[in-house]
Design a protein around this motif. Sequence first.
Motif, PDB file in Angstrom:
ATOM      1  N   MET A   1     -45.277  -3.561   0.003  1.00 29.12           N
ATOM      2  CA  MET A   1     -45.799  -3.035  -1.162  1.00 29.12           C
ATOM      3  C   MET A   1     -44.709  -2.860  -2.248  1.00 29.12           C
ATOM      4  O   MET A   1     -44.071  -1.855  -2.030  1.00 29.12           O
ATOM      5  N   ASN A   2     -44.860  -3.517  -3.222  1.00 27.17           N
ATOM      6  CA  ASN A   2     -44.023  -3.098  -4.597  1.00 27.17           C
ATOM      7  C   ASN A   2     -44.923  -3.309  -5.703  1.00 27.17           C
ATOM      8  O   ASN A   2     -45.433  -4.368  -5.993  1.00 27.17           O
ATOM      9  N   THR A   3     -45.415  -2.062  -6.127  1.00 28.70           N
ATOM     10  CA  THR A   3     -46.520  -1.964  -7.238  1.00 28.70           C
ATOM     11  C   THR A   3     -46.037  -0.797  -8.398  1.00 28.70           C
ATOM     12  O   THR A   3     -45.533   0.264  -7.784  1.00 28.70           O
ATOM     13  N   LYS A   4     -46.108  -0.970  -9.495  1.00 31.45           N
ATOM     14  CA  LYS A   4     -46.016   0.024 -10.500  1.00 31.45           C
ATOM     15  C   LYS A   4     -47.109   1.230 -10.285  1.00 31.45           C
ATOM     16  O   LYS A   4     -48.442   0.976 -10.084  1.00 31.45           O
ATOM     17  N   VAL A   5     -46.754   2.510 -10.727  1.00 35.88           N
ATOM     18  CA  VAL A   5     -47.716   3.513 -10.730  1.00 35.88           C
ATOM     19  C   VAL A   5     -48.793   3.055 -11.754  1.00 35.88           C
ATOM     20  O   VAL A   5     -50.031   3.266 -11.423  1.00 35.88           O
ATOM     21  N   SER A   6     -48.531   2.442 -12.895  1.00 32.00           N
ATOM     22  CA  SER A   6     -49.742   2.054 -13.738  1.00 32.00           C
ATOM     23  C   SER A   6     -50.742   1.076 -12.996  1.00 32.00           C
ATOM     24  O   SER A   6     -51.863   1.228 -13.416  1.00 32.00           O
ATOM     25  N   THR A  24     -42.859   3.357 -13.039  1.00 29.70           N
ATOM     26  CA  THR A  24     -41.983   3.321 -11.762  1.00 29.70           C
ATOM     27  C   THR A  24     -42.607   2.595 -10.679  1.00 29.70           C
ATOM     28  O   THR A  24     -43.792   2.301 -10.499  1.00 29.70           O
ATOM     29  N   VAL A  25     -41.668   1.770  -9.917  1.00 28.07           N
ATOM     30  CA  VAL A  25     -42.158   0.762  -8.875  1.00 28.07           C
ATOM     31  C   VAL A  25     -42.289   1.615  -7.344  1.00 28.07           C
ATOM     32  O   VAL A  25     -41.349   2.296  -6.963  1.00 28.07           O
ATOM     33  N   ILE A  26     -43.271   1.523  -6.795  1.00 26.97           N
ATOM     34  CA  ILE A  26     -43.439   2.133  -5.446  1.00 26.97           C
ATOM     35  C   ILE A  26     -43.577   1.274  -4.586  1.00 26.97           C
ATOM     36  O   ILE A  26     -44.327   0.129  -4.382  1.00 26.97           O
ATOM     37  N   SER A  27     -42.598   1.277  -3.505  1.00 28.46           N
ATOM     38  CA  SER A  27     -42.509   0.214  -2.383  1.00 28.46           C
ATOM     39  C   SER A  27     -42.947   0.854  -1.163  1.00 28.46           C
ATOM     40  O   SER A  27     -42.694   0.432  -0.085  1.00 28.46           O
ATOM     41  N   GLU A  28     -43.025   2.239  -1.076  1.00 26.57           N
ATOM     42  CA  GLU A  28     -43.232   3.066   0.103  1.00 26.57           C
ATOM     43  C   GLU A  28     -44.568   4.060  -0.217  1.00 26.57           C
ATOM     44  O   GLU A  28     -44.338   5.063  -1.002  1.00 26.57           O
ATOM     45  N   PRO A  39     -36.926   7.615  -0.994  1.00 33.69           N
ATOM     46  CA  PRO A  39     -37.584   8.414  -1.785  1.00 33.69           C
ATOM     47  C   PRO A  39     -37.814   8.127  -3.376  1.00 33.69           C
ATOM     48  O   PRO A  39     -38.768   8.513  -4.086  1.00 33.69           O
ATOM     49  N   GLU A  40     -36.680   7.217  -4.001  1.00 32.02           N
ATOM     50  CA  GLU A  40     -37.015   7.077  -5.411  1.00 32.02           C
ATOM     51  C   GLU A  40     -38.250   5.851  -5.523  1.00 32.02           C
ATOM     52  O   GLU A  40     -38.308   5.651  -6.835  1.00 32.02           O
ATOM     53  N   GLU A  41     -38.296   5.355  -4.698  1.00 29.01           N
ATOM     54  CA  GLU A  41     -39.451   4.410  -4.526  1.00 29.01           C
ATOM     55  C   GLU A  41     -40.992   4.881  -3.841  1.00 29.01           C
ATOM     56  O   GLU A  41     -41.619   3.747  -3.441  1.00 29.01           O
ATOM     57  N   ALA A  42     -40.957   6.024  -3.333  1.00 23.05           N
ATOM     58  CA  ALA A  42     -42.006   6.336  -2.689  1.00 23.05           C
ATOM     59  C   ALA A  42     -42.994   7.322  -3.341  1.00 23.05           C
ATOM     60  O   ALA A  42     -42.707   7.719  -4.424  1.00 23.05           O
TER      61      ALA A  42
END
Length: 99
Positions: A1-6, A24-28, A39-42
């Motif tokens: 999963m790689n998706t932006k908060v938006s 911010t990109v969320i991958s986890e 944590p920076e992508e969670a």
Amino acid sequence: MNTKVSHILSVIDAKVVGKNLQETVISEVVYDTRKITFPEEAMFVALKGELRDGHQFIGDAYRAGIRVFLVDLVTEIDTLHFQEACFIRVDSPLMSLQK
């Protein structure tokens, strides 16, 4: 999963409180602070169970470096203690996670 908060916000009906981290990109996605790897992508999802309420672990997740949180609308969160955090507030974190 790689998706932006938006993108997450566009899928669920949510209120955002705190810092604007929509790019911010969320991958986890994590719901257990013992399983944080990036944590920076969670995004931490505060789930309520029979024995525990994930909202009790927001401080632990924040100290571990997570800055995006999916929380319910009912639980009071002192955003002054989490000034770098983005709280996505929904009726049900579980139902939003399932979306």
